[in-house]
Design a protein around this motif. Structure first.
Motif, PDB file in Angstrom:
ATOM      1  N   MET A 195       0.823  -1.203   0.000  1.00 21.10           N
ATOM      2  CA  MET A 195       0.000   0.000   0.000  1.00 21.10           C
ATOM      3  C   MET A 195       0.871   1.273   0.000  1.00 21.10           C
ATOM      4  O   MET A 195       0.623   2.198  -0.760  1.00 21.10           O
ATOM      5  CB  MET A 195      -0.890   0.012   1.244  1.00 21.10           C
ATOM      6  N   SER A 196       1.912   1.245   0.849  1.00 12.54           N
ATOM      7  CA  SER A 196       2.815   2.405   0.907  1.00 12.54           C
ATOM      8  C   SER A 196       3.489   2.603  -0.433  1.00 12.54           C
ATOM      9  O   SER A 196       3.602   3.714  -0.940  1.00 12.54           O
ATOM     10  CB  SER A 196       3.929   2.202   1.939  1.00 12.54           C
ATOM     11  N   LEU A 197       3.901   1.456  -1.022  1.00 14.88           N
ATOM     12  CA  LEU A 197       4.634   1.531  -2.285  1.00 14.88           C
ATOM     13  C   LEU A 197       3.713   2.058  -3.386  1.00 14.88           C
ATOM     14  O   LEU A 197       4.104   2.929  -4.163  1.00 14.88           O
ATOM     15  CB  LEU A 197       5.176   0.130  -2.641  1.00 14.88           C
ATOM     16  N   THR A 198       2.473   1.545  -3.432  1.00 14.23           N
ATOM     17  CA  THR A 198       1.520   1.994  -4.452  1.00 14.23           C
ATOM     18  C   THR A 198       1.265   3.496  -4.297  1.00 14.23           C
ATOM     19  O   THR A 198       1.286   4.248  -5.277  1.00 14.23           O
ATOM     20  CB  THR A 198       0.176   1.232  -4.301  1.00 14.23           C
ATOM     21  N   GLY A 199       1.029   3.918  -3.043  1.00 19.08           N
ATOM     22  CA  GLY A 199       0.776   5.331  -2.778  1.00 19.08           C
ATOM     23  C   GLY A 199       1.946   6.178  -3.217  1.00 19.08           C
ATOM     24  O   GLY A 199       1.785   7.225  -3.864  1.00 19.08           O
ATOM     25  N   ASN A 200       3.151   5.704  -2.896  1.00 18.30           N
ATOM     26  CA  ASN A 200       4.361   6.453  -3.230  1.00 18.30           C
ATOM     27  C   ASN A 200       4.550   6.529  -4.753  1.00 18.30           C
ATOM     28  O   ASN A 200       4.849   7.582  -5.302  1.00 18.30           O
ATOM     29  CB  ASN A 200       5.560   5.779  -2.567  1.00 18.30           C
ATOM     30  N   ARG A 201       4.305   5.406  -5.443  1.00 11.36           N
ATOM     31  CA  ARG A 201       4.489   5.381  -6.912  1.00 11.36           C
ATOM     32  C   ARG A 201       3.498   6.318  -7.591  1.00 11.36           C
ATOM     33  O   ARG A 201       3.838   7.051  -8.503  1.00 11.36           O
ATOM     34  CB  ARG A 201       4.290   3.954  -7.434  1.00 11.36           C
ATOM     35  N   GLN A 202       2.232   6.251  -7.124  1.00 10.12           N
ATOM     36  CA  GLN A 202       1.210   7.119  -7.727  1.00 10.12           C
ATOM     37  C   GLN A 202       1.571   8.578  -7.525  1.00 10.12           C
ATOM     38  O   GLN A 202       1.441   9.392  -8.430  1.00 10.12           O
ATOM     39  CB  GLN A 202      -0.155   6.828  -7.109  1.00 10.12           C
ATOM     40  N   MET A 203       2.066   8.888  -6.327  1.00  8.85           N
ATOM     41  CA  MET A 203       2.443  10.275  -6.038  1.00  8.85           C
ATOM     42  C   MET A 203       3.568  10.717  -6.981  1.00  8.85           C
ATOM     43  O   MET A 203       3.522  11.798  -7.565  1.00  8.85           O
ATOM     44  CB  MET A 203       2.913  10.384  -4.582  1.00  8.85           C
ATOM     45  N   MET A 204       4.552   9.853  -7.164  1.00  2.00           N
ATOM     46  CA  MET A 204       5.693  10.210  -8.012  1.00  2.00           C
ATOM     47  C   MET A 204       5.285  10.283  -9.485  1.00  2.00           C
ATOM     48  O   MET A 204       5.711  11.174 -10.217  1.00  2.00           O
ATOM     49  CB  MET A 204       6.829   9.178  -7.845  1.00  2.00           C
ATOM     50  N   ASN A 205       4.442   9.330  -9.939  1.00  2.00           N
ATOM     51  CA  ASN A 205       4.071   9.288 -11.359  1.00  2.00           C
ATOM     52  C   ASN A 205       3.065  10.364 -11.731  1.00  2.00           C
ATOM     53  O   ASN A 205       3.160  10.972 -12.791  1.00  2.00           O
ATOM     54  CB  ASN A 205       3.490   7.907 -11.725  1.00  2.00           C
ATOM     55  N   GLU A 206       2.090  10.568 -10.849  1.00  4.52           N
ATOM     56  CA  GLU A 206       1.014  11.502 -11.193  1.00  4.52           C
ATOM     57  C   GLU A 206       1.207  12.876 -10.570  1.00  4.52           C
ATOM     58  O   GLU A 206       0.485  13.821 -10.891  1.00  4.52           O
ATOM     59  CB  GLU A 206      -0.342  10.928 -10.743  1.00  4.52           C
ATOM     60  N   GLY A 207       2.136  12.972  -9.646  1.00  5.16           N
ATOM     61  CA  GLY A 207       2.397  14.257  -8.986  1.00  5.16           C
ATOM     62  C   GLY A 207       1.247  14.728  -8.121  1.00  5.16           C
ATOM     63  O   GLY A 207       1.034  15.924  -7.955  1.00  5.16           O
ATOM     64  N   LYS A 208       0.471  13.767  -7.582  1.00  8.52           N
ATOM     65  CA  LYS A 208      -0.688  14.140  -6.757  1.00  8.52           C
ATOM     66  C   LYS A 208      -0.538  13.593  -5.346  1.00  8.52           C
ATOM     67  O   LYS A 208       0.071  12.534  -5.152  1.00  8.52           O
ATOM     68  CB  LYS A 208      -1.967  13.540  -7.359  1.00  8.52           C
ATOM     69  N   SER A 209      -1.165  14.290  -4.409  1.00 11.42           N
ATOM     70  CA  SER A 209      -1.145  13.806  -3.030  1.00 11.42           C
ATOM     71  C   SER A 209      -1.974  12.532  -2.923  1.00 11.42           C
ATOM     72  O   SER A 209      -2.928  12.332  -3.674  1.00 11.42           O
ATOM     73  CB  SER A 209      -1.740  14.849  -2.092  1.00 11.42           C
ATOM     74  N   ASN A 210      -1.597  11.673  -2.011  1.00 15.85           N
ATOM     75  CA  ASN A 210      -2.324  10.428  -1.791  1.00 15.85           C
ATOM     76  C   ASN A 210      -2.669  10.259  -0.331  1.00 15.85           C
ATOM     77  O   ASN A 210      -1.926  10.730   0.531  1.00 15.85           O
ATOM     78  CB  ASN A 210      -1.414   9.255  -2.190  1.00 15.85           C
TER      79      ASN A 210
END
Ligand SMILES: Nc1ncnc2c1ncn2[C@@H]1O[C@H](COP(=O)(O)OP(=O)(O)OP(=O)(O)O)[C@@H](O)[C@H]1O
Length: 228
Positions: A1-16
């Protein structure tokens, strides 16, 4: 979950956001610590000496648990408050800051506890502090304080109150609470215990009351000194 949240934040530039919910004892506190540890690991800065933001973020947990957790029927380390933890990352994905907001501490527990529960850990930790602190705050065995002896549970398996006091002090240092501030905080904790031991007797005038005895007066005076 942490990894998914972190990847989405880095790829999409959005807060999670990650919402951790469940009944008491389900594992929210432990899961949140694991999530924070992994996010801190992903966003950690290598090679920085001293107190890093990641360390400060992780060390906030023992501080919050000392003052906001207690033994309940369902959980020996039950969080009696809610919290919102915000971790801020810079463009390169490194942790740049953190903020923790707490909600709705169960305040009634301070004055009223019953078996087999305990009051907040910090009271027992302070009563197991090194002797110079015990002397300074005029404390004694937890069972001599009304707010702690309403319950027959004073000690909890797996929690060493003396060690936890030192660990809490250490964590407070880590998060940046100065010695002076720590002193003020523990003076209030001790004063609360003394306030709980002030008892009254009926006064001579109608509807009046007086301090019951010398013991009650000692606790009143001590609470006053600690709060000055
Ligand atoms: N991932 C885990 N690994 C090992 N033990 C765990 C784990 N999660 C929970 N536990 C065990 O369950 C107990 C209760 O967990 P925790 O304190 O996280 O519950 P909680 O949902 O936060 O409860 P409360 O709402 O009462 O604070 C822990 O003290 C621990 O013994």
């Amino acid at each position: 979950m942490s990894l998914t949240g972190n990847r989405q934040m880095m790829n999409e530039g959005k807060s999670n956001s990650i919402l951790v919910s469940g009944e008491s004892g389900a594992g929210k506190t432990e899961t949140t610590k694991l999530l924070m540890r992994y996010l801190a690991f992903l966003g950690g800065r290598s090679g920085t000496g001293g107190r890093t933001v990641e360390q400060q973020v992780l060390e906030s947990n023992p501080v919050l648990e000392a003052f906001g957790n207690a033994k309940t029927v369902r959980n020996n380390n039950s969080s009696r408050f809610g919290k919102f933890v915000e971790l801020q990352f810079d463009k390169s994905g490194k942790i740049s800051g953190a903020a923790i907001r707490t909600y709705l501490l169960e305040r009634s527990r301070v004055c009223q506890t019953s078996s087999p529960e305990r009051n907040y850990h910090c009271f027992y930790f302070l009563c197991s502090a090194p002797s110079e602190d015990i002397k300074k705050y005029k404390l004694g065995d937890p069972s001599s304080f009304h707010y702690l002896n309403q319950s027959s549970c004073i000690r909890v398996d797996g929690i060493n109150d003396a060690e936890e006091y030192l660990a809490t002090r250490n964590a407070m240092d880590m998060v940046g609470i100065t010695e002076e501030e720590q002193e003020a905080i523990f003076r209030v904790v001790a004063a609360v215990l003394h306030l709980g031991n002030i008892s009254f007797a009926k006064g001579t005038e109608a509807d009046s009351s007086v301090i019951k005895d010398a013991k009650a007066r000692f606790h009143l005076n001590t609470a006053g000194e600690l709060l000055m």
